[in-house]
Scaffold this motif. Structure first.
Motif, PDB file in Angstrom:
ATOM      1  N   PHE A 171      53.659  34.791  51.629  1.00  0.00           N
ATOM      2  CA  PHE A 171      52.296  34.328  51.315  1.00  0.00           C
ATOM      3  C   PHE A 171      51.794  35.298  50.138  1.00  0.00           C
ATOM      4  O   PHE A 171      52.478  36.256  49.626  1.00  0.00           O
ATOM      5  CB  PHE A 171      51.265  34.802  52.613  1.00  0.00           C
ATOM      6  CG  PHE A 171      51.779  36.126  52.997  1.00  0.00           C
ATOM      7  CD1 PHE A 171      51.243  37.345  52.770  1.00  0.00           C
ATOM      8  CD2 PHE A 171      52.537  36.027  54.301  1.00  0.00           C
ATOM      9  CE1 PHE A 171      51.435  38.719  53.210  1.00  0.00           C
ATOM     10  CE2 PHE A 171      52.844  37.236  54.652  1.00  0.00           C
ATOM     11  CZ  PHE A 171      52.381  38.516  54.272  1.00  0.00           C
ATOM     12  N   ASP A 172      50.590  35.011  49.477  1.00  0.00           N
ATOM     13  CA  ASP A 172      50.044  35.702  48.465  1.00  0.00           C
ATOM     14  C   ASP A 172      49.695  37.171  48.981  1.00  0.00           C
ATOM     15  O   ASP A 172      49.173  37.229  50.098  1.00  0.00           O
ATOM     16  CB  ASP A 172      49.069  35.409  47.854  1.00  0.00           C
ATOM     17  CG  ASP A 172      49.047  34.030  47.069  1.00  0.00           C
ATOM     18  OD1 ASP A 172      50.337  33.694  46.899  1.00  0.00           O
ATOM     19  OD2 ASP A 172      48.325  33.024  46.899  1.00  0.00           O
ATOM     20  N   ASP A 179      47.026  40.299  48.413  1.00  0.00           N
ATOM     21  CA  ASP A 179      46.016  40.761  47.713  1.00  0.00           C
ATOM     22  C   ASP A 179      45.958  42.277  47.205  1.00  0.00           C
ATOM     23  O   ASP A 179      45.493  42.626  46.372  1.00  0.00           O
ATOM     24  CB  ASP A 179      44.769  40.586  48.685  1.00  0.00           C
ATOM     25  CG  ASP A 179      44.335  39.334  48.773  1.00  0.00           C
ATOM     26  OD1 ASP A 179      44.462  38.530  47.830  1.00  0.00           O
ATOM     27  OD2 ASP A 179      44.063  38.741  49.816  1.00  0.00           O
ATOM     28  N   TRP A 199      54.794  40.446  43.235  1.00  0.00           N
ATOM     29  CA  TRP A 199      54.035  39.762  44.140  1.00  0.00           C
ATOM     30  C   TRP A 199      52.537  39.533  43.271  1.00  0.00           C
ATOM     31  O   TRP A 199      51.850  38.715  43.858  1.00  0.00           O
ATOM     32  CB  TRP A 199      53.531  40.546  45.581  1.00  0.00           C
ATOM     33  CG  TRP A 199      54.893  40.581  46.399  1.00  0.00           C
ATOM     34  CD1 TRP A 199      55.910  39.885  46.429  1.00  0.00           C
ATOM     35  CD2 TRP A 199      54.989  41.590  47.399  1.00  0.00           C
ATOM     36  NE1 TRP A 199      56.732  40.452  47.298  1.00  0.00           N
ATOM     37  CE2 TRP A 199      56.150  41.424  47.815  1.00  0.00           C
ATOM     38  CE3 TRP A 199      54.180  42.696  47.884  1.00  0.00           C
ATOM     39  CZ2 TRP A 199      56.650  42.409  48.774  1.00  0.00           C
ATOM     40  CZ3 TRP A 199      54.741  43.498  48.670  1.00  0.00           C
ATOM     41  CH2 TRP A 199      55.854  43.344  49.135  1.00  0.00           C
ATOM     42  N   ASN A 200      52.529  40.038  42.249  1.00  0.00           N
ATOM     43  CA  ASN A 200      51.090  39.770  41.481  1.00  0.00           C
ATOM     44  C   ASN A 200      49.877  40.494  42.421  1.00  0.00           C
ATOM     45  O   ASN A 200      48.918  39.600  42.392  1.00  0.00           O
ATOM     46  CB  ASN A 200      50.987  38.429  41.085  1.00  0.00           C
ATOM     47  CG  ASN A 200      51.734  38.197  39.901  1.00  0.00           C
ATOM     48  OD1 ASN A 200      51.784  38.733  39.057  1.00  0.00           O
ATOM     49  ND2 ASN A 200      52.461  36.925  40.133  1.00  0.00           N
ATOM     50  N   ALA A 201      50.258  41.498  43.125  1.00  0.00           N
ATOM     51  CA  ALA A 201      49.266  42.211  43.923  1.00  0.00           C
ATOM     52  C   ALA A 201      47.868  42.244  43.130  1.00  0.00           C
ATOM     53  O   ALA A 201      47.870  42.567  41.984  1.00  0.00           O
ATOM     54  CB  ALA A 201      49.655  43.390  44.637  1.00  0.00           C
ATOM     55  N   LYS A 202      46.461  41.963  43.699  1.00  0.00           N
ATOM     56  CA  LYS A 202      45.428  41.957  42.809  1.00  0.00           C
ATOM     57  C   LYS A 202      45.109  43.661  42.706  1.00  0.00           C
ATOM     58  O   LYS A 202      44.643  44.025  41.825  1.00  0.00           O
ATOM     59  CB  LYS A 202      44.331  41.411  43.467  1.00  0.00           C
ATOM     60  CG  LYS A 202      44.610  39.727  43.478  1.00  0.00           C
ATOM     61  CD  LYS A 202      43.522  39.115  44.347  1.00  0.00           C
ATOM     62  CE  LYS A 202      43.799  37.424  44.521  1.00  0.00           C
ATOM     63  NZ  LYS A 202      43.221  37.102  45.646  1.00  0.00           N
TER      64      LYS A 202
END
Length: 172
Positions: free
Chosen positions: A30-31, A33, A55-58
């Motif tokens: 899953f994405d 955050d 994961w391109n975590a925000k």
């Protein structure tokens, strides 16, 4: 962990869970955050930051613990006074490690800050790395941050884990 999972359930955070494990190689379907680390020892912080980037975590909030890797590697002919005395070498290594981590996060598209989150009198491990994903980073800025890392590594004969992971994965 059980207590934290019960609290998440109690307050209705259905998608929040706490797990025990090695973050090195952890996969998520899953994405993500936010990634939070607290006193992840030595290179565990690097693996956590690497995963967060992958994961391109925000958002990333990381409080590193011991930074033994750079302390074992660091040497300099030009600046030997920074590596000669044990306490100076240890503190300089810790600060160098986190400065490199911050620059690498910047290279990977994060607006990064290093903040004192608790008074130094309570713990010397009081730096919080706060990184927030930004939409675009000019290539000139990325080159500047990366050049600073490479210059530091060259001067002090360093091969930090996060740099190696990102370079091997063609992220820097």
């Amino acid at each position: 962990m059980e207590k934290c999972n019960r609290a998440a359930e109690k307050y209705g955070y259905d998608d929040l869970r706490f797990e025990l494990g090695d973050i090195n190689g952890f996969q998520t379907p899953f994405d993500v955050d936010m990634v939070v680390t607290l006193h992840a020892c030595d290179t565990a912080t690097d693996f956590a930051l690497y995963n967060a980037i992958t994961w391109n975590a925000k958002m990333i909030f990381s409080v590193p613990c011991c930074q033994h890797e750079v302390n074992k590697q660091i040497q300099s002919e030009e600046y030997s006074m920074l590596t000669r005395y044990g306490i100076i070498k240890e503190r300089f290594s810790a600060l160098t490690t986190d400065a490199i981590r911050a620059n690498l996060l910047e290279c990977c598209g994060y607006k990064t800050q290093l903040l004192e989150f608790i008074d130094f009198e309570h713990t010397p491990k009081n730096i919080l790395i706060r990184a927030v994903r930004r939409p675009v980073l000019p290539s000139s800025a990325k080159k500047k941050y990366l050049a600073e890392v490479e210059n530091m590594c060259r001067e002090f004969h360093l091969e930090p884990t996060l740099y190696t992971l990102l370079r091997n994965d063609c992220k820097v």
